[in-house]
Design an enzyme around this catalytic site. Structure first.
Site, PDB file in Angstrom:
ATOM      1  N   ILE A   1       3.798   1.646   6.173  1.00 64.53           N
ATOM      2  CA  ILE A   1       4.921   1.008   5.480  1.00 64.53           C
ATOM      3  C   ILE A   1       4.534  -0.381   4.979  1.00 64.53           C
ATOM      4  O   ILE A   1       4.871  -0.767   3.862  1.00 64.53           O
ATOM      5  CB  ILE A   1       6.166   0.924   6.401  1.00 64.53           C
ATOM      6  CG1 ILE A   1       6.592   2.311   6.875  1.00 64.53           C
ATOM      7  CG2 ILE A   1       7.320   0.232   5.695  1.00 64.53           C
ATOM      8  CD1 ILE A   1       7.017   3.270   5.794  1.00 64.53           C
ATOM      9  N   CYS A   2       3.806  -1.131   5.794  1.00 63.28           N
ATOM     10  CA  CYS A   2       3.382  -2.483   5.397  1.00 63.28           C
ATOM     11  C   CYS A   2       2.447  -2.421   4.187  1.00 63.28           C
ATOM     12  O   CYS A   2       2.527  -3.246   3.281  1.00 63.28           O
ATOM     13  CB  CYS A   2       2.690  -3.191   6.559  1.00 63.28           C
ATOM     14  SG  CYS A   2       3.763  -3.413   7.993  1.00 63.28           S
ATOM     15  N   SER A   3       1.575  -1.432   4.194  1.00 62.95           N
ATOM     16  CA  SER A   3       0.666  -1.233   3.073  1.00 62.95           C
ATOM     17  C   SER A   3       1.454  -0.907   1.808  1.00 62.95           C
ATOM     18  O   SER A   3       1.218  -1.487   0.741  1.00 62.95           O
ATOM     19  CB  SER A   3      -0.312  -0.095   3.405  1.00 62.95           C
ATOM     20  OG  SER A   3      -1.123   0.205   2.299  1.00 62.95           O
TER      21      SER A   3
END
Length: 195
Positions: A88-90
Site C-alpha cells: 500500500i505504501c508503495s
C-alpha cells in the site's frame, strides 16, 4: 563492513525507540487509526486544519537534514507512509509521483517514512520514483512527534496526507483510519486544486 553498518543501524533504531517512549499521546487523533482491526496509539502533538504546520527535521537519501522551512514560499503536499517496502505504501508513493506531481509542478511533493535513507534510495531507483522527494524520519523521529503520527511500540508513522499552502498553513489533513488502506486521492487532489 556490513556488520558495522548493521550494528550502527540497530543502535540508531534503539536510540529512536527510547526517545519515542517519552512522548505523550496524541489526544487530538486518539482512537482514529487501526492496524489489523485494533486501535493504535499515536504519539506526539497532533495538528489540525488551519494550524500553522510545525517545522520538522528529517534527512534525505544522503543523510542531509531537511526541514519544512527549506520550502518557504511553496505549497507542500506531505504523503506519510509506514514503510515504502510494503504494498500500500508503495502504491501511495507511486501514485503521487506518477499521477499528481506532474500536474502540480509548483507544489513540493514529499513522502516521509521511518525507513532508513538507504532503503528509500533503493526503492526510488527500483520503482522509478523521481518527482516526489522521499525523506526519512528514522534519525530524530521529529516529524512524527511534531505531527502526532508516531505509532507507539511500532516505531512507524501512521498513514496520512497533508496539504500546506504557500505560508505552510494546513489546508487539508487526511489521517487514514486503517493502516492497510490507501488514502482518498481524489480528496487530496481537490485540496490541491483549491490552493
Amino acid at each position: 563492513m556490513r556488520r558495522v553498518s548493521f550494528l550502527a543501524t540497530m543502535l540508531l533504531a534503539t536510540s529512536c525507540f527510547s526517545a519515542s517512549a517519552e512522548l505523550s499521546e496524541n489526544q487530538l487523533d486518539q482512537g482514529k487509526v487501526k492496524a489489523g482491526g485494533k486501535p493504535v496509539t499515536l504519539l506526539g502533538s497532533g495538528i489540525k486544519i488551519g494550524d500553522q504546520a510545525p517545522n520538522f527535521k528529517v534527512v534525505n537519501a544522503d543523510f542531509t537534514p531537511v526541514s519544512l522551512s527549506d520550502f518557504d514560499g511553496k505549497a507542500v503536499l506531505i504523503s506519510v507512509v509506514p514503510s515504502l517496502d510494503t504494498g500500500i505504501c508503495s502504491l501511495q508513493t507511486k501514485y503521487f509521483n506518477e499521477k499528481v506531481a506532474s500536474e502540480y509542478p509548483e507544489v513540493v511533493m514529499l513522502t516521509i517514512s521511518t525507513d532508513l535513507p538507504f532503503a528509500q534510495k533503493r526503492f526510488c531507483k527500483q520503482e522509478g520514483v523521481d518527482k516526489v522527494q522521499t525523506l526519512s524520519d528514522s534519525v530524530w523521529r521529529n516529524f512524527g512527534e511534531q505531527y502526532g503520527l508516531l505509532i507507539k511500540d511500532m516505531g512507524l508513522l501512521s498513514r496520512a496526507v497533508f496539504v500546506l499552502d504557500k505560508s505552510h498553513k494546513v489546508q487539508y489533513k487526511q489521517l487514514v483510519d486503517n493502516l492497510a488502506t490507501e488514502p482518498d486521492y481524489a480528496a487530496a487532489i481537490a485540496s490541491l486544486k483549491a490552493l
